[in-house]
Design a protein around this motif. Structure first.
Motif, PDB file in Angstrom:
ATOM      1  N   ALA A  18       0.941  -1.210   0.011  1.00 45.90           N
ATOM      2  CA  ALA A  18      -0.083   0.033   0.025  1.00 45.90           C
ATOM      3  C   ALA A  18       0.892   1.197   0.081  1.00 45.90           C
ATOM      4  O   ALA A  18       2.249   1.046   0.399  1.00 45.90           O
ATOM      5  CB  ALA A  18      -0.975   0.072   1.289  1.00 45.90           C
ATOM      6  N   ALA A  19       0.286   2.381  -0.353  1.00 39.93           N
ATOM      7  CA  ALA A  19       1.098   3.612  -0.440  1.00 39.93           C
ATOM      8  C   ALA A  19       0.457   4.653   0.279  1.00 39.93           C
ATOM      9  O   ALA A  19      -0.806   4.956  -0.021  1.00 39.93           O
ATOM     10  CB  ALA A  19       1.522   3.942  -1.920  1.00 39.93           C
ATOM     11  N   LYS A  20       0.977   5.373   1.100  1.00 39.68           N
ATOM     12  CA  LYS A  20       0.500   6.603   1.788  1.00 39.68           C
ATOM     13  C   LYS A  20      -0.106   7.640   0.633  1.00 39.68           C
ATOM     14  O   LYS A  20       0.416   7.817  -0.324  1.00 39.68           O
ATOM     15  CB  LYS A  20       1.579   7.298   2.481  1.00 39.68           C
ATOM     16  N   ASP A  21      -1.115   8.355   1.050  1.00 42.23           N
ATOM     17  CA  ASP A  21      -1.720   9.130   0.214  1.00 42.23           C
ATOM     18  C   ASP A  21      -1.096  10.571   0.035  1.00 42.23           C
ATOM     19  O   ASP A  21      -1.651  11.845  -0.199  1.00 42.23           O
ATOM     20  CB  ASP A  21      -3.325   9.388   0.538  1.00 42.23           C
ATOM     21  N   LEU A  22       0.259  10.540  -0.130  1.00 43.06           N
ATOM     22  CA  LEU A  22       1.191  11.608  -0.542  1.00 43.06           C
ATOM     23  C   LEU A  22       1.783  11.161  -1.773  1.00 43.06           C
ATOM     24  O   LEU A  22       2.444  11.984  -2.535  1.00 43.06           O
ATOM     25  CB  LEU A  22       2.245  11.693   0.499  1.00 43.06           C
ATOM     26  N   PHE A  23       1.876   9.798  -2.075  1.00 39.09           N
ATOM     27  CA  PHE A  23       2.205   9.283  -3.172  1.00 39.09           C
ATOM     28  C   PHE A  23       1.597   9.113  -4.627  1.00 39.09           C
ATOM     29  O   PHE A  23       0.347   8.759  -4.467  1.00 39.09           O
ATOM     30  CB  PHE A  23       3.156   7.790  -2.967  1.00 39.09           C
ATOM     31  N   ASP A  24       2.061   9.828  -5.443  1.00 35.95           N
ATOM     32  CA  ASP A  24       1.148   9.848  -6.913  1.00 35.95           C
ATOM     33  C   ASP A  24       0.932   8.298  -7.194  1.00 35.95           C
ATOM     34  O   ASP A  24       2.016   7.682  -7.244  1.00 35.95           O
ATOM     35  CB  ASP A  24       2.101  10.617  -7.907  1.00 35.95           C
ATOM     36  N   VAL A  25      -0.273   7.901  -7.576  1.00 36.09           N
ATOM     37  CA  VAL A  25      -0.452   6.941  -8.669  1.00 36.09           C
ATOM     38  C   VAL A  25      -1.331   7.191  -9.748  1.00 36.09           C
ATOM     39  O   VAL A  25      -2.305   8.015  -9.827  1.00 36.09           O
ATOM     40  CB  VAL A  25      -1.423   5.855  -7.653  1.00 36.09           C
TER      41      VAL A  25
ATOM     42  N   LYS B  53      -4.211   2.633  -1.333  1.00 40.50           N
ATOM     43  CA  LYS B  53      -3.609   3.824  -0.706  1.00 40.50           C
ATOM     44  C   LYS B  53      -4.123   4.288   0.552  1.00 40.50           C
ATOM     45  O   LYS B  53      -5.303   3.927   0.980  1.00 40.50           O
ATOM     46  CB  LYS B  53      -4.166   5.357  -1.664  1.00 40.50           C
ATOM     47  N   THR B  54      -3.353   4.795   1.502  1.00 42.14           N
ATOM     48  CA  THR B  54      -3.648   4.814   2.654  1.00 42.14           C
ATOM     49  C   THR B  54      -4.003   6.188   3.157  1.00 42.14           C
ATOM     50  O   THR B  54      -3.132   7.187   2.741  1.00 42.14           O
ATOM     51  CB  THR B  54      -2.794   4.067   3.482  1.00 42.14           C
TER      52      THR B  54
ATOM     53  N   GLY C 259      -2.376   5.631   8.205  1.00 42.36           N
ATOM     54  CA  GLY C 259      -2.994   4.342   7.445  1.00 42.36           C
ATOM     55  C   GLY C 259      -2.077   3.241   6.858  1.00 42.36           C
ATOM     56  O   GLY C 259      -2.301   2.205   6.872  1.00 42.36           O
ATOM     57  N   SER C 260      -0.925   3.874   6.591  1.00 42.29           N
ATOM     58  CA  SER C 260       0.122   2.708   6.062  1.00 42.29           C
ATOM     59  C   SER C 260       0.391   1.862   7.562  1.00 42.29           C
ATOM     60  O   SER C 260       0.551   0.387   7.281  1.00 42.29           O
ATOM     61  CB  SER C 260       1.548   3.309   5.721  1.00 42.29           C
TER      62      SER C 260
ATOM     63  N   LEU D 240       9.455   3.146   4.950  1.00 41.84           N
ATOM     64  CA  LEU D 240       8.691   1.935   4.663  1.00 41.84           C
ATOM     65  C   LEU D 240       8.328   1.583   6.344  1.00 41.84           C
ATOM     66  O   LEU D 240       9.007   1.530   7.216  1.00 41.84           O
ATOM     67  CB  LEU D 240       9.624   0.642   4.309  1.00 41.84           C
ATOM     68  N   LEU D 241       7.026   0.821   6.315  1.00 43.40           N
ATOM     69  CA  LEU D 241       6.406   0.284   7.356  1.00 43.40           C
ATOM     70  C   LEU D 241       6.207  -1.095   6.954  1.00 43.40           C
ATOM     71  O   LEU D 241       5.691  -1.530   5.798  1.00 43.40           O
ATOM     72  CB  LEU D 241       5.167   0.776   7.798  1.00 43.40           C
ATOM     73  N   ALA D 242       6.508  -2.252   7.749  1.00 43.06           N
ATOM     74  CA  ALA D 242       6.625  -3.338   7.345  1.00 43.06           C
ATOM     75  C   ALA D 242       6.289  -4.464   8.624  1.00 43.06           C
ATOM     76  O   ALA D 242       6.488  -4.053   9.766  1.00 43.06           O
ATOM     77  CB  ALA D 242       7.900  -3.831   6.836  1.00 43.06           C
TER      78      ALA D 242
END
Length: 370
Positions: free
Chosen positions: A11-18, A57-58, A93-94, A151-153
């Motif tokens: 998943a990707a934080k909603d700062l990252f463009d998709v 997205k998170t 969210g991530s 990263l969060l894992a």
């Protein structure tokens, strides 16, 4: 699909463009100003190219400018490990997606602790790279002088696999022989954080790493310098659209931006000068083969209701940022590991290494904390 991360979901934080999806940055009006992305952020594209599949997205704390994860517009992700506890932010969210088992790994950003704080409070692993080691292209900035892709894992192995893909250069695996535990960091913390650091110190000693204690005496000064410089950069980036669009803002973020808008040239100049001194003095601890050990948060997750009290919220903020500012001001790499006992509330501990020692820290996490 082939690749080093084939079969992995993220998943990707909603700062990252998709590409084709709006980037909201935790604000209901930001996406309209930012525009619909036509390509993925560099980090998203790199993980996809290695075979991983983006599934969500998170949530993020609004504009990534906060550390609780409480978002008045889109709601607050529920901490899976602490009922009614804050998830932490800004990569709330991530952290929750990983802690809840929805994905094994998620992209976040870390400016002043934004992957380390929610990782600590939700009981997952986090990695903040050496500043500049992973491109931030396609990520909404907050303060570029501190912003990193993190990263969060769910575990150290998957974190290390993803880090290898994201790091632009093949960094050497540094061998650590010594760890410095910061006593003045512990003075800011509750007993549960003390116990967590002691458990991590014991793990490091079992690897043959000698642990010693020192007082630094610079954490509050570093926090203040970062507060000013981060605020100045945040206002510098957001001023245009804020004045043009007059967007809706949550009260906490509105106050931070208002304070940032009032910073004077003298205040910023003094903070820049202070940061040069702090980097020299704090960085002296990070000699080759040495890491610094300190809590990621001063306690486990407070209740959301508790932080409705402005004084309690401010106290938690200052204590927490005093712990995370060490690595942020230096631009040094950090791995945060869960360190609670079974049945306890999550709390994390930071392992901070010299610049470029990212793989060495990730290797320690894999050896000692899997």
């Amino acid at each position: 699909m082939c690749g080093a991360l084939a079969g992995l979901t993220f998943a990707a934080k909603d700062l990252f463009d998709v590409a084709g999806l709006p980037t909201a940055a935790g604000n209901p009006d930001f996406a309209g100003w930012w525009g619909l992305p036509i390509q993925d952020a560099w980090a998203v594209a790199a993980l996809k190219k290695a075979g991983a599949r983006l599934v969500a997205k998170t949530h993020t704390h609004e504009l990534a400018y906060g550390m609780t994860g409480i978002n008045p517009h889109f709601g607050t992700p529920r901490n899976p490990r602490v009922p009614a506890g804050i998830p932490g932010g800004s990569s709330s969210g991530s952290a929750v997606a990983v802690a809840a088992g929805l994905v094994p790994v998620a992209l976040g950003s870390d400016t002043a602790g934004s992957v380390r704080i929610p990782a600590s409070l939700c009981g997952v692993y986090a990695y903040r790279p050496t500043h500049g080691a992973i491109p931030t292209q396609g990520v909404v900035p907050l303060a570029p002088g501190y912003d990193t892709v993190g990263l969060l894992a769910a575990g150290p192995e998957v974190m290390e696999r993803c880090a290898r893909v994201l790091l632009c250069e093949a960094l050497p695996v540094v061998r650590f022989e010594r760890a410095v535990l910061l006593r003045d960091a512990l003075e800011l913390c509750d007993p549960e954080a003390h116990a967590a650091v002691e458990r991590v110190a014991q793990r490091l000693e079992a690897l043959g790493i000698a642990v010693e204690e020192k007082s630094l005496g610079l954490l509050q000064e570093a926090r203040e310098a970062q507060r000013v410089l981060q605020g100045a950069q945040a206002w510098g980036f957001h001023q245009g659209w804020l004045e043009e669009r007059q967007p809706r803002l949550g009260e906490d973020v509105r106050k931070l931006l208002e304070m940032a808008s009032r910073l004077t040239a003298g205040e910023i100049g003094r903070a820049l000068s202070e940061q040069v001194r702090l980097r020299a003095e704090m960085g002296a601890l990070l000699s080759p083969g040495t890491l610094v050990l300190l809590p990621a948060t001063p306690s486990s997750a407070p209740q959301v209701s508790t932080l409705h009290d402005p004084e309690k919220a401010l106290a938690f903020r200052w204590r927490t940022l005093s712990l995370t500012c060490y690595a942020s001001v230096l631009g040094a790499p950090v791995v945060s590991v869960p360190a609670e006992q079974p049945g306890e509330k999550p709390i994390g501990v930071q392992l901070v290494g010299p610049w470029g020692s990212d793989m060495g820290l990730l290797n320690i996490a894999r050896q000692a904390f899997k």
